[in-house]
Scaffold this motif. Sequence first.
Motif, mmCIF file in Angstrom:
data_model
loop_
_atom_site.group_PDB
_atom_site.id
_atom_site.type_symbol
_atom_site.label_atom_id
_atom_site.label_comp_id
_atom_site.label_asym_id
_atom_site.label_seq_id
_atom_site.Cartn_x
_atom_site.Cartn_y
_atom_site.Cartn_z
ATOM 1 N N CYS A 123 0.840 -1.205 0.000
ATOM 2 C CA CYS A 123 0.000 0.000 0.000
ATOM 3 C C CYS A 123 0.879 1.260 0.000
ATOM 4 C CB CYS A 123 -0.903 -0.010 1.233
ATOM 5 S SG CYS A 123 -1.823 1.526 1.434
ATOM 6 N N THR A 155 0.075 4.138 0.823
ATOM 7 C CA THR A 155 -0.314 5.043 1.912
ATOM 8 C C THR A 155 0.288 4.610 3.247
ATOM 9 O OG1 THR A 155 -2.376 5.491 0.745
ATOM 10 C CG2 THR A 155 -2.305 6.096 3.077
ATOM 11 N N CYS A 156 0.193 3.295 3.585
ATOM 12 C CA CYS A 156 0.657 2.858 4.912
ATOM 13 C C CYS A 156 1.690 1.739 4.845
ATOM 14 C CB CYS A 156 -0.531 2.436 5.777
ATOM 15 S SG CYS A 156 -1.212 0.833 5.322
ATOM 16 N N CYS A 180 -5.850 -2.112 0.344
ATOM 17 C CA CYS A 180 -4.988 -2.276 1.512
ATOM 18 C C CYS A 180 -5.637 -3.234 2.508
ATOM 19 C CB CYS A 180 -4.761 -0.912 2.160
ATOM 20 S SG CYS A 180 -3.641 -1.009 3.560
ATOM 21 N N CYS A 215 -6.346 1.819 7.419
ATOM 22 C CA CYS A 215 -5.641 2.635 6.414
ATOM 23 C C CYS A 215 -6.543 3.726 5.836
ATOM 24 C CB CYS A 215 -5.126 1.726 5.296
ATOM 25 S SG CYS A 215 -4.252 2.656 4.033
ATOM 26 N N SER A 245 -6.429 4.874 2.979
ATOM 27 C CA SER A 245 -6.774 4.623 1.579
ATOM 28 C C SER A 245 -8.116 3.895 1.438
ATOM 29 C CB SER A 245 -5.675 3.792 0.905
ATOM 30 O OG SER A 245 -5.727 2.456 1.343
HETATM 31 ZN ZN LIG Z 1 -2.711 1.073 3.498
#
Ligand SMILES: [Zn+2]
Length: 469
Positions: free
Chosen positions: A291, A293-294, A309, A314, A316
Amino acid sequence: MILSLCTGRMTSLQMSAQEEMVEKFLDAAARGDLKQLCALLSHTPSLLNQTGYSGWTALMLAARNGHHHLVEKLLSLGCNKLCTNSSSQTAYDIAKFWGHRHIARLLSLTDDGGLRGGTLSPQENYFSRETLDRLSGKRSDAAWLEAKQRDPDTVYLLFSNRSPMATVTKDTSGDGADVKLCRFRYNAVKDLLQKPATVLVFLGAERTKNPPSSTTSSSSSQTEQDTPDTPVWFAINSDEDAAELLKRCENSSCFFPKTPNRDLLRLDEEEAGVVAQARSVLAWHDRYSFCPTCGSPTSLQEGGHKRSCLNPDCRSLKGVHNTCYPRVDPVVIMLVIHPDGNQCLLGRKSIFPARMFSCLAGFVEPGETIEEAVRREVEEESGVKVGPVQYVSCQPWPMPSSLMIGCHAIATSTDIKVDEDEIEDAQWFPRQQVVDSMFRGAHQTLVIPPRQTIAHQLIRHWIGINSNL
Ligand SMILES: [Zn+2]
């Protein structure tokens, strides 16, 4: 009239007789006098490509004055339609400028002694054919996708390291396509589908060549009508050893292209369109397995067109995020035209084959328009300033996921100052040199990129010659 008949040892009297004959011939072409034109040609066939004032040929004069029947006749006799006059115009340019569309069409479509440049239609670029119906609405229908995976008619393409398994064929199409994709059925790949590292992407369904008649489709339900009953295609990327994967194919000449930039240009238009989609999506999976984002692991969804994700907290997963979907990177590619209209700016990188020059190109930056990206890239790479920018056509370029946005741009300055970090050289090339290089084989100082590239098509568009030539 000034003539180009200075060959041989002619006396001044003979010279003037020749001059007179050429003048008569060109005059007949300008007036549309087919009878006189044919009479002069039957007596002196060498008149066909002679030029008069400002380098005008009979074909140009006939095109200028709208004499369709003369243009037809001159072409049938094999006259050279790629000649340019002193203003660098071809007969096609002249016909187009004066609004004689039927003549422009004739000049663009007629074969000219083996100068064919492939089978691309106007405005269609290589990699851009939508061979399959993507059926994006079916990507979320897991049961349908699973049933289709086991369907004996389903076609699988097998990728290793993002290159499709292909085989070399004897070229029969006449357009130089001599590589074909290897196609597999479910039984040949079902073991790969069970492996966790395998990535599976739904590509779409074959388009029906003959849509069902109204009598046969009237009893079908709406859903059946929306989903054509034609074979669907999937792409598989496997991390198994490539040599082992090749053993699955009966054909001994199969291979995984090592240099996609070159080898994938040898497919036919239909298969190139499929590869453009498959390769870009598989490359995205390869680079975005976690992912963005995280950093958590992700799962494949929607027939391989989405990654979600697995971390329930998360960000996202809340709202719409473009990190979940395959990316496309916009690139501007432009043919810069000199203010005089008769030269174009081409550059070369050190990795290009010898003597090859191409259009300048660069990625569009965030918050930038296409026009501004063109102006910025041209000035950065060559020091040339650009005014008007016009979009021409675009090309998906799966190396791995660019969208090449092709433009013509008019320069407002002409001094070149090359940025050597970006390119090796940039030069203004006269139109005639570009025409010679494109249609009469490799020129000593200039090689144009192959017809499968949008750079080639942008140059063709500029010299005013239809892609179907
Ligand atoms: Zn994520």
